[in-house]
Design a protein around this motif. Structure first.
Motif, PDB file in Angstrom:
ATOM      1  N   HIS D  16       0.833  -1.210   0.000  1.00 21.29           N
ATOM      2  CA  HIS D  16       0.000   0.000   0.000  1.00 21.29           C
ATOM      3  C   HIS D  16       0.869   1.262   0.000  1.00 21.29           C
ATOM      4  CE1 HIS D  16      -4.317  -1.227   0.747  1.00 21.29           C
ATOM      5  NE2 HIS D  16      -3.705  -2.384   0.889  1.00 21.29           N
ATOM      6  N   THR D 130      -9.512  -2.135  -1.979  1.00 20.34           N
ATOM      7  CA  THR D 130      -8.385  -2.421  -2.887  1.00 20.34           C
ATOM      8  C   THR D 130      -8.473  -3.810  -3.536  1.00 20.34           C
ATOM      9  OG1 THR D 130      -7.034  -3.010  -0.969  1.00 20.34           O
ATOM     10  CG2 THR D 130      -6.793  -0.792  -1.860  1.00 20.34           C
ATOM     11  N   ASN D 132      -7.218  -4.820  -6.092  1.00 22.14           N
ATOM     12  CA  ASN D 132      -6.156  -4.190  -6.867  1.00 22.14           C
ATOM     13  C   ASN D 132      -6.024  -4.732  -8.289  1.00 22.14           C
ATOM     14  OD1 ASN D 132      -5.266  -6.353  -4.914  1.00 22.14           O
ATOM     15  ND2 ASN D 132      -3.613  -6.443  -6.422  1.00 22.14           N
TER      16      ASN D 132
END
Lengths: 378, 378, 378, 378
Positions: D16, D130, D132
Motif C-alpha cells: 500500500h 483495494t 487491486n
C-alpha cells in the motif's frame, strides 16, 4: 535528490522519479527540469515542489543548493537529460560536492567520459550510472549462478536488444524521444548502438563476469533520412575465449523493448528476457530445464535483496530501476555512517559508463574497417 | 522406393521411411540398408521386405531392380547414408534411370556437388534434397506472406539453429550419430555448419526469397578433441541490402533442436520456431501481433496444401518431412502422366544442394580470412 | 487391417489410416468405406486397394474376408464411422473372429456398450478404443510420475477440453463433421460431452489412476437451433477424496483443440497441454518448475517406449494416435506368438469405452437433477 | 495519508505504501502501524515519520489528526490490517470525516459490511476497496472491449486463482501471513475463498459487466489441521444466461499467484493472466488470435489512462495497485475542487466490498447445501 532534466513531457525523468521514491529512502527536493525556465517551473509545480527549489538551470540549482544548510539541501543530483547534457551538470555537481546519479550513456564523447572518470576519482564522491536492467532480481540470480560455477566455463553469449519504434522516420514527425536520439548533436556518434546497444553490452558483461576483447560490427541506417545507426549486428570475442553475438535494432517491426540474453557454458545454459523479467530459464543438456522465478525457493542472496514481494506478484521495470536508486541511497547512507558500501547492493558506476563509451567507439571503428576484428580496449 | 542406408540403428533412415509412407503414395519395396550385408538383411526382415529385395549394397540394388519389369521395380532411390555416401549412389541411380531423394548436405565435396548437378541435368530425372524444414505449413505461410508483400522490403533476418547434444565429446563414447558427423572423412569439411547450418541458410533464403551475397564468419571448435566446428556465428548480407545473422551450434547446453527465424521488413515482422511449428507470429509496429496457426482461418493455398488435419491437432517433424516425399511423389506421378510439376507442391532440389555446399565453403573461407566480408557466389 | 467407414471426405478415417501404417506394422488391405458403394469404391481406388478388397458394406467385408485364407485376409477391423455405426460392425467382426479397433465413444447407447463388453469377453479377442490422447509420451510420463509417488496423494484435478468450431450453427451449413456430431440419431444422447468430454474424463482417470465417483454437472446448448449440448461444466469427486473440475466446450470462440490437464498433489503438480504435447510441467512449491520434454533425459520407460525421434523434433497428433495402433499390433502379434501382452504397450479397451458411456449418462442425469451430487457407478 | 496496520513485518502494508506514493500524489504523513505501540513506533521511525505522527493505535491517530489544522492533518486513512480490524477503524475514520482506503475483504462479517455501507453513504465520503487486480491496464482493456461489443453476448467465463503456498500446514510454523488468514477469528468465515476467491469474483464481474446470480460450490480443507477452506470449485450462473466456473486454491502445489480469466462470447474470446499482466489475448474463431499489449497501438482510453511507460517496459503488481490509489487521489482532489469524479479513473468501492462479503456467504451456504443451485442475492 535534485533533478536535472525530466520535465513533464520527457520519458525517462518520470521513470527516475518513480524509481527514486519507491522505497521511501529518497525524496525529490529540487530540480532544474528544463532548459526552458517556464517548463521547469511548471514541472516543479506539478511535482508539488516549493517554487524556490525549482531552478532555471542546473548551474543555479547546484550553486543555490550548496548554499543551503546541510540536512536541508539536496544530497545528490540525478541527471536525466539527453546525452550531450550529461557531462556538464555531472562535472559541476561533483566539483561542488554532490553525489551523482546519471542516465546512460555516460557522456556525449569519449573525451568527456575520460574526463568524468577523473573528476569522480578526484572527488571521492559516489556516482551511479543507470544501466537499469542490471537491477532485475533474475539478472542478479544469473550472475550469481555463473559466479558459483553453475555453467562451468562460458562458451557462447547471445545478447539482443530489438525494438521497432523507429521503423519509420519518426523523428520527422516531431516525436521528441525520437528527435534527440537520432540527432548526432544531442545523441553522440551513435544512434541505437548508444541508446540500447550499450545496455546489451553492459548486461552481457555484468552477468557473465567476462570482458569483451574484440568485435566485428555491421552497422546500418535502414530508414532513409536518418542520421544515426538504427541497426547493429556485432560478433564478439570474450577474454576467456567465449564467442558471442550482440545485436540491437530499432527497426525490428513489432518488437517493443525485448532485451534478452542467452548464455551457454560447459555445464548448462541460462536465458532471460526483459519483457518477462521474473523468469530465468536454467538449461542443462539431458535434463529438464528449470524455471527459476523471482521469489520462488532458494535463490541467491543477491536476487532476494532486490525483490520486494512474494512470488507471482510481478515486479517490473520501475522496480528494477528503483533497485539502483535504493542501492545508491544505501551507499550514500553508508558513506554518512562511515561504513563500507555493501557489495550485495551494487550499481553501475562511472567505469561502466566509460566502458560503454569505448564500446560505442570500437563498434563504430569496426563497422568502418575492412579488418574482421577490432580490439576493444578501455 | 528403394532405400540406401537406414539400418535399424540409424536415425534418419526411419524418419525417411515414416515420411515416405505417411500419405499412402509411396511404398518401400527394396533396400540396401547397410554396408554390412548382415545388417542390411536384418533391417529388411524387420521391415517385412521379401529377402530377395534386400540387397548387400546399393550397386547390387540398382542393377537388380533395373532388371525387374516396370511396375514391379522400385520407382526411385532414397539415400539416407552419411554425407560421404551421398554422391556415389545418387550418381549410379540417376545413370540407371531412377529418380532420387537424398538427405542433405548434397555431397561430401563441392566438386561432387557440381558433378551431381550435371548428372541430374543430363538425366532429366527428378531429384529431391531433404531440407525437410521447408515442409512445414507455417514456413510455407511465411514465404507466401513475404511474396505477397506483407513485410514490404526485408531489412533484417536472424536465423538460428542451436542444439546442445555435442556439448561434450560424445563422439568418444561410441555414439554412432555423433561419430560420423564429427569425422571429416565422413562428414566433409564442416561439422555443425554442414549438419544444421545449411538448414538455417536454406530456410532463410527459402522464406525470404532473398539470396545471401556476403558472409563474415566465426567458427569454433569448443569441445577439446573434436575435429570439426561445433559452433558458428555468421553475419550476412543479402542481395536486396538486408542484413542478417546466422548462428548454429551443437554446444548450446540444454537446447534440443531449436531452429528458428525472425524476419523484419519495412511493414512488419515474422517469427517461427521449429519446436512449436504450428504457430507463426506476425508483428506490426503499433499493432497487436497476430498468431497465425496451422489450420486456422484464411491461410495461403501453400500452407493449406501441406496440412492434413484441422487446427489444434499438432502436426510435427514427420509430417513436414512427409510433405517433401508427398510432393516428390506428385512430381513423379506428373512425369508419368506427362504433366508439369505443380509449383504448389514444391521441394528442394539439387540446386539447393549445391548452394548449401558452396555456403559451407564460403563460411569456412570467411572464418579463415582476416577480411571482414567474403563473397558468396554459386 | 480392414476399415469400416473413412471415405475420403471423412476426417477421422484418414487419421486412423496414417496412424495405422506409421510404424510399418500394419497394412490396409481392405475396406467398406462408406454406406454408398460408389464412395467406398472411389475411396478404395484412391488408396490403391485392389477392387475386390473394397466392399459395399461391412457385412460383406467381414463375410468375404473370413472366407480368405489366413495370412491373406485382414487381421482386424478398424471402425471409424459415426457413433451409431460403432456397435453393429464391432459385434459382427468379433463374432466372426476379428480383433477390433474402434473410435470413441464406444457405442450409440449404454445398452449397446454393455452388450459389446460381453461380446468382447466371450470372444476373447483384442479390442482397442481410440482414446488417442493417452498415446502421447508426456501423458505416459505424467502417469508414471504419479504412480511413482512424485505428487503424493492427489488433491485436485482440472481437466479441460475447449474448442470453438461450433460457436455458430455450423451444422446448418452442410458441414459433415458438424452434422452428425450434433444429431442425436447419429451421435447419441450427448453432443460435445460425448465427442470430447469423454476424452477429458478418460485422460484424467488414466493419468491419475483415480476413479471419478460423483459429478455435479451443468450442460448447456448455447447455439440456438442446436439439438445437443455444446458446453459442459462439471464438478468432480474422486475415489481418494480428490476434487476436480471437468469442462468441455465447442463454443469457446477461438480455441482450437485445447485438451489440457492440471493435477495437484501433496508434493507437487503436473500440467500438460495437448497443443504443446511434448512438454510436461512439473511443479513443486518453493522450487523451480521443471520442464520435462519428450526425449530429454531420464524419462520413464513408458514415455521412451512411445517416442520415435530425438528431442526437439516435435511428434504430434498422428504419432500419439499411431502409438495406440502400434501397441494394438504388438498385442495381436503377442497373441499369435502365444505370449502375454506387455503392459508397457498399453491401449484403451472396451472397459474404458463402457466407462465413457456411463460417464455420459451420469453427467446428463446430473444436469437434469436438482441434487448437487450424482453418483458415477459403472 | 495515515495508515492503520502495516508494520514492517507485514506484507500488504508495504505494498500500500509503495502504491500510494508511486505517482507523487500521496504522501504518508502518519500511522498507527501495529497493535504493539513499540512496533508502531519502530515502523514509523523506519519510514522517517516524525515521532509525534506515529500513534499507539488508530483511535488515537484519528482523534489527534482531526485536531490538526486542515492542510496539515492526514486527508484519508488507509486500512491494511487483518480482516477483523477493517470495520472498526473504517467506521471511526468515516465518522470523523476522513476518506478511507481499505484492504479486502471489506469486513469480518456481512453484518459489519452492511453497517459500513450505511456509514459510507451517510458520511458522503470517498471509500476505496483495494481489489487491486482491476487496476491493470489490460483488465481495463478487456472490460472496454466487452463494453464495446467485441465479444457479443458473453457465454462462458472461467476465472481461476490458484496458489500453492498453503500446500502444507504453514500456519503451524509461525508464518504470520498464514496464521491470520487461516484463523476464523481474524479472517472470518472463509479462508482462501475470502482471501483470493473474492478477487476472482470481483474480476469476473468487473470485466464482463455481468452479475453472478447462482452458485454451486464445493469447498474443501485439504490440509489436515487447517480451520478454513483452502480450495474452492464453484459453478456459476450469470444474469444474462452465461455459465461459468470459479476456482481458487491455496494448495495448488507450485502455483504462485496465478489469477487468470478466460471469457467467451458469441463473437470472440479474451484471456488474461495476472502473472503476465501486460498481454491480453483476443481470440476469434477462424482468425489469428491477437496479442494485445500494454502500450501498443490503439488501446482504449481506459487502458491508456492506467499505463505509465511505453510498451515493453513491464509494469506489474505495484503499478496496478498504484492505479487504485492514484484514482482515489484524483477523486479526493475532484471533491476538493467541487468537481465530479471522472469515471475513467475508477476504483472499487464499498458496494463491491459488500458484494464480496455476500459472495462468501453464498458460496459457503451452497457448499453446505444438497441443492444444486444457491441464489446469490445482494
Amino acid at each position: 535528490m535534485g533533478m536535472v532534466g525530466g520535465s513533464t513531457d520527457a520519458f525517462i525523468g518520470a521513470v527516475h522519479r518513480r524509481a527514486a521514491i519507491m522505497d521511501g529512502e529518497i525524496e525529490l527536493v529540487c530540480g532544474a527540469f528544463s532548459s526552458s525556465p517556464e517548463k521547469s517551473a511548471a514541472t516543479g509545480a506539478a511535482l508539488y515542489l516549493p517554487p524556490d527549489r525549482v531552478y532555471a538551470n542546473y548551474e543555479e540549482m547546484i550553486q543555490k543548493e550548496k548554499e543551503l544548510p546541510e540536512g536541508e539541501r539536496m544530497d545528490f543530483v540525478a541527471i536525466v537529460t539527453p546525452n550531450h547534457v550529461h557531462f556538464p551538470p555531472a562535472k559541476l555537481a561533483l566539483e561542488n560536492g554532490f553525489h551523482v546519479v546519471c542516465d546512460k550513456p555516460l557522456t556525449h564523447t569519449t573525451e568527456d567520459a575520460e574526463a568524468l572518470v577523473k573528476i569522480v576519482e578526484e572527488s571521492g564522491l559516489i556516482f551511479c550510472l543507470t544501466h537499469n536492467y542490471t537491477g532485475y532480481p533474475m539478472v542478479k540470480e544469473a550472475r550469481e549462478l555463473i559466479k558459483a560455477g553453475a555453467l562451468g566455463s562460458i562458451r557462447k553469449v547471445i545478447v539482443e536488444y530489438p525494438q521497432g519504434w523507429l521503423s519509420t522516420l519518426v523523428e520527422a514527425t516531431g516525436n521528441k524521444q525520437a528527435s534527440w536520439r537520432t540527432d548526432p548533436e544531442r545523441s553522440g556518434a551513435a544512434g541505437g548502438l548508444g541508446d540500447i546497444g550499450t545496455h546489451a553490452e553492459n548486461l552481457a558483461e555484468y552477468i557473465t563476469g567476462l570482458k569483451i576483447t574484440e568485435v566485428c560490427a555491421d552497422l546500418t541506417i535502414f530508414v532513409e533520412g536518418r542520421l544515426l545507426d538504427d541497426d547493429a549486428n556485432v560478433l564478439l570475442h570474450f577474454d576467456n575465449g567465449a564467442k558471442g553475438i550482440l545485436q540491437n535494432s530499432q527497426i525490428c517491426n513489432g518488437e517493443e523493448n525485448d532485451l534478452n540474453i542467452r548464455i551457454y557454458g560447459e555445464l548448462g545454459g541460462l536465458e532471460w528476457n526483459q519483457m518477462e523479467p521474473n523468469t530465468l530459464i536454467h538449461k542443462v543438456q539431458g535434463s529438464p530445464a528449470r524455471l527459476l522465478r523471482t521469489g520462488v525457493g532458494a535463490l541467491s542472496e543477491a536476487a532476494q535483496a532486490h525483490t520486494r514481494i512474494p512470488a507471482g506478484h510481478p515486479e517490473g521495470y520501475f522496480e528494477a530501476f528503483a533497485n539502483l536508486y535504493r542501492n545508491f541511497a544505501l551507499a550514500v547512507r553508508a558513506r554518512w555512517e562511515g561504513k563500507d558500501q555493501d557489495p550485495l547492493y551494487d550499481f553501475p558506476d562511472v567505469y561502466d559508463g566509460l566502458r560503454g563509451m569505448k564500446f560505442i567507439d570500437t563498434v563504430i571503428a569496426s563497422d568502418k574497417s575492412d579488418e574482421k576484428w577490432t580490439k576493444f580496449i578501455v
